[in-house]
Design a protein around this motif. Structure first.
Motif, PDB file in Angstrom:
ATOM      1  N   ASN A   1       0.501   4.871  -2.289  1.00  0.00           N
ATOM      2  CA  ASN A   1       0.495   6.302  -1.837  1.00  0.00           C
ATOM      3  C   ASN A   1       1.642   6.802  -2.302  1.00  0.00           C
ATOM      4  O   ASN A   1       1.737   8.218  -2.665  1.00  0.00           O
ATOM      5  N   ASP A   2       2.836   6.412  -2.516  1.00  0.00           N
ATOM      6  CA  ASP A   2       4.055   6.999  -3.004  1.00  0.00           C
ATOM      7  C   ASP A   2       4.028   7.188  -4.715  1.00  0.00           C
ATOM      8  O   ASP A   2       4.533   8.352  -4.919  1.00  0.00           O
TER       9      ASP A   2
ATOM     10  N   GLU B   1      -3.901   0.706   6.625  1.00  0.00           N
ATOM     11  CA  GLU B   1      -4.192  -0.181   5.634  1.00  0.00           C
ATOM     12  C   GLU B   1      -4.676  -1.611   6.144  1.00  0.00           C
ATOM     13  O   GLU B   1      -4.911  -2.303   5.446  1.00  0.00           O
TER      14      GLU B   1
ATOM     15  N   PHE C   1       0.649  -1.230   0.028  1.00  0.00           N
ATOM     16  CA  PHE C   1      -0.086   0.020   0.029  1.00  0.00           C
ATOM     17  C   PHE C   1       1.039   1.243   0.060  1.00  0.00           C
ATOM     18  O   PHE C   1       0.469   2.098  -0.513  1.00  0.00           O
ATOM     19  N   LYS C   2       1.916   1.140   0.707  1.00  0.00           N
ATOM     20  CA  LYS C   2       2.961   2.458   0.605  1.00  0.00           C
ATOM     21  C   LYS C   2       3.209   2.725  -0.781  1.00  0.00           C
ATOM     22  O   LYS C   2       3.521   3.919  -0.958  1.00  0.00           O
TER      23      LYS C   2
ATOM     24  N   GLY D   1      -4.665   6.820  -2.534  1.00  0.00           N
ATOM     25  CA  GLY D   1      -4.594   5.705  -1.474  1.00  0.00           C
ATOM     26  C   GLY D   1      -6.031   5.695  -0.816  1.00  0.00           C
ATOM     27  O   GLY D   1      -6.412   4.600  -0.249  1.00  0.00           O
ATOM     28  N   ASP D   2      -6.319   6.858  -0.478  1.00  0.00           N
ATOM     29  CA  ASP D   2      -7.832   7.154   0.400  1.00  0.00           C
ATOM     30  C   ASP D   2      -8.931   6.337  -0.480  1.00  0.00           C
ATOM     31  O   ASP D   2      -9.756   5.962   0.134  1.00  0.00           O
TER      32      ASP D   2
ATOM     33  N   GLY E   1      -0.168   9.016  -4.793  1.00  0.00           N
ATOM     34  CA  GLY E   1      -0.747  10.154  -4.022  1.00  0.00           C
ATOM     35  C   GLY E   1      -1.490   9.607  -2.900  1.00  0.00           C
ATOM     36  O   GLY E   1      -2.257   8.610  -2.962  1.00  0.00           O
ATOM     37  N   HIS E   2      -1.720  10.234  -1.938  1.00  0.00           N
ATOM     38  CA  HIS E   2      -2.545   9.807  -0.685  1.00  0.00           C
ATOM     39  C   HIS E   2      -4.100  10.100  -1.023  1.00  0.00           C
ATOM     40  O   HIS E   2      -4.767   9.216  -0.518  1.00  0.00           O
TER      41      HIS E   2
END
Length: 242
Positions: A112-113, A147, A108-109, A120-121, A116-117
């Motif tokens: 996000n990376d 997560e 999951f990281k 991810g949300d 973007g977050h």
């Protein structure tokens, strides 16, 4: 916050007693110190004020409950609700028909990376929807944190819990999370443990953890085993999840 919610939940009679006492005092003051002609008008006015205040108090209590037991991003229950639900189910269960699953999104990281977050949300909210849509009304789905998610499954055998998680796993791995995110496959790893497993561990081993935390710990160990392979569901087994 949690203590406040607990008081509100466990002692509603205290709130009602206080309100009732206030009403009684106000009525006594009206009839003792005010002219008779004003009694009815003031009584009606105070009654209206108390009704409005009671309505506002209800909204406040509801908001405290939501904030204390709900995850604001996904709308699922949070860790507070999880522990409350699991404790109640462990107290209820007689035939050991209770299972617990811990789930963790793989890589999951990197999502996000890379995206973007906000993206991810979006993944977290979509996953929450899928979990709710594919579990029963008697199951409790919560966001454990980050997560990670958890599912409390009453009246469920290990075979039934495993089948449910496998079905959800196949849905997630083929789900379209959007044109940008879908370029990276979304999967999760999960560990599932039954109350029967917990009982055997408690009977055969000395543990410093209380039964509630031990139950979570066993599910965690199975999940960590699953994450070694990723996109996998692992049933707790003493041989390789110890």
């Amino acid at each position: 916050m949690a203590k406040t919610i607990n008081v509100l939940q466990n002692s509603p009679h205290t709130i009602l007693a206080v309100l009732g006492g206030c009403i009684g005092v106000l009525i006594c003051l009206i009839y003792t110190f005010l002219p008779t002609a004003l009694h009815l008008n003031l009584f009606v006015m105070i009654t209206v004020i108390l009704v409005v205040n009671g309505w506002l108090l209800g909204l406040i209590i509801r908001r405290l409950f939501i904030n204390g037991y709900r995850d604001t991003l996904t709308g699922l229950g949070n860790k507070n609700m999880f522990y409350n639900t699991l404790k109640n189910e462990m107290t209820r269960t007689r035939s050991k028909d209770l299972c617990l699953a811990m789930l963790d999104l793989d890589n999951f990281k990197q999502i996000n990376d890379t995206f973007g977050h906000i993206a991810g949300d979006t993944v977290l909210k979509k996953l929450a929807e899928i979990l709710k849509q594919n579990t029963r009304g008697t199951d409790s789905v919560v966001r454990w944190g980050g997560e990670e998610f958890a599912i409390v499954m009453p009246h469920t055998s290990m075979q039934g819990a495993y089948a449910l998680l496998e079905r959800i796993r196949t849905i997630i791995e083929s789900y379209d999370f959007g044109p940008q995110i879908n370029s990276r496959q979304i999967t999760f790893s999960s560990g599932v443990v039954s109350y029967i497993n917990l009982s055997k561990v408690m009977q055969t081993k000395t543990n410093e953890l209380n039964p509630l935390d031990l139950f979570v710990n066993l599910a965690d160990k199975a999940m960590y085993r699953a994450k070694a392979s990723k996109n996998t569901v692992v049933r707790w087994n003493e041989e390789y999840c110890a």
